[in-house]
Write an enzyme that holds these catalytic residues in place. Structure first.
Site, PDB file in Angstrom:
ATOM      1  N   GLY A  43       0.837  -1.174   0.126  1.00 47.27           N
ATOM      2  CA  GLY A  43      -0.048  -0.043   0.084  1.00 47.27           C
ATOM      3  C   GLY A  43       0.839   1.363  -0.008  1.00 47.27           C
ATOM      4  O   GLY A  43       1.410   1.573  -1.271  1.00 47.27           O
ATOM      5  N   HIS A 293       4.380  -6.828 -11.216  1.00 51.01           N
ATOM      6  CA  HIS A 293       4.635  -6.312  -9.659  1.00 51.01           C
ATOM      7  C   HIS A 293       3.940  -7.332  -8.781  1.00 51.01           C
ATOM      8  O   HIS A 293       4.497  -7.411  -7.567  1.00 51.01           O
ATOM      9  CB  HIS A 293       3.884  -5.072  -9.505  1.00 51.01           C
ATOM     10  CG  HIS A 293       4.263  -4.442  -8.124  1.00 51.01           C
ATOM     11  ND1 HIS A 293       5.623  -4.020  -7.685  1.00 51.01           N
ATOM     12  CD2 HIS A 293       3.140  -4.205  -7.263  1.00 51.01           C
ATOM     13  CE1 HIS A 293       5.111  -3.357  -6.425  1.00 51.01           C
ATOM     14  NE2 HIS A 293       3.987  -3.580  -6.074  1.00 51.01           N
TER      15      HIS A 293
END
Length: 324
Positions: A43, A293
């Site tokens: 995050g 990713h």
């Protein structure tokens, strides 16, 4: 190819009050007398899930997962007050002391790699080793690449949807425009912005399109915490000095580490991992072909599982076992 370890349930759950108004959720699973490992989610704002504890052999590891301030099962949800990098570093020390852990392995991906490095550089004596994935050093050029110009040229179709909540006259500063909406009082505009922000990240995280992944990122509560907290951090340069993490690598040059990074990671380009590896003599860099990713990319999952097994053997000084 290695896959995640079987699903397990925590043997203990805890609520830990830190600075007001935050209360952290954390749990422990695996072996109570095992090698302590703390999982740092991405995050900032993504939170943990049931898969977070499945990167580690439960017969070897004491697995500690927690939701960082404002996300997941920590409360209050999507809260920005008293929420910055150094308070999260302090939270890790509170958790370590609360659980009676002397030293631990630190495992983190994407933003989790940022936080892992910041923690290790602050408390190197507490870190046995680091396993890091999708390296994010939170430098200005990295934030600009993904949220203003760079990745936009690779995904122009997805970028249009990211631009959609922002009027053309404000698009020269996408981060600022999103911040205004994500912290504003208009709840409809806030949710609309949060979903567009989170969808942009979800759609670009994998090498091949993964609709289920995008749906998970776009779920309302998750998207709101992810977008608000990420934007808050990035508006403030992640509360880091310019290029701080690379400059301070000499503090942890001796700590063993394994870096796993997808060659086609377009959220956090491979140059990030390469630069970190060059500054870290004790690290091993694994560049994963045919991967972007996400930790859910098969090649990255395989590499991370092998890394946790390798690190357990090293730290527990056990002979290698034949891997499946």
């Amino acid at each position: 190819m290695q896959i995640l370890f079987p699903a397990i349930k925590p043997y203990a759950r805890h609520s830990l009050a830190v600075e007001q108004p935050h209360v952290l959720y954390l749990d422990e699973s695996g072996r109570q007398d095992g090698l302590p490992v703390v999982f740092l989610h991405g995050g900032p704002g993504a939170g943990c899930d049931a898969a977070s504890r499945r990167w580690f052999d439960p017969n070897l590891y004491r697995i500690i997962t927690f939701d960082q301030r404002g996300c997941g099962r920590s409360t209050p949800h999507a809260e920005l007050q008293n929420n910055n990098t150094w308070q999260l570093v302090d939270d890790l020390e509170r958790i370590r002391e609360y659980l009676g852990v002397e030293q631990w392995l630190v495992f983190g991906g994407s933003w989790g790699s940022t936080l892992a490095l910041a923690y290790a550089q602050t408390h190197p004596e507490r870190v046995l080793g680091l396993i890091l994935r999708g390296i994010f050093l939170c430098r200005e050029e990295e934030i600009h690449w993904f949220y203003q110009q760079g990745a936009s040229r690779i995904f122009p179709d997805y970028w249009e949807d990211y631009l959609a909540p922002i009027p053309p006259k404000e698009q020269g500063d996408m981060l600022g425009a999103y911040y205004q909406r994500l912290t504003g009082s208009d709840q409809i505009a806030q949710l609309h912005a949060a979903k567009a922000w989170a969808s942009w990240e979800g759609r670009t995280a994998t090498l091949r399109p993964n609709p289920a992944f995008v749906t998970r990122f776009s779920e309302t509560q998750r998207a709101l915490a992810l977008a608000r907290i990420e934007c808050h951090y990035f508006m403030h340069g992640a509360f880091l000095e310019d290029n701080q993490l690379l400059k301070h690598m000499p503090k942890i040059a001796h700590i063993p580490g394994i870096i796993v990074h997808g060659r086609y990671d377009l959220i956090c380009p491979l140059q990030n991992a390469w630069s970190l590896h060059q500054a870290w003599p004790a690290s091993e860099l694994q560049i994963i072909r045919e991967a972007g990713h996400s930790a859910a990319e098969p090649g990255i999952t395989d590499a991370l599982i092998r890394a946790t097994c390798q690190m357990a053997r090293k730290l527990l000084k056990r002979p290698p076992q034949e891997e499946a």
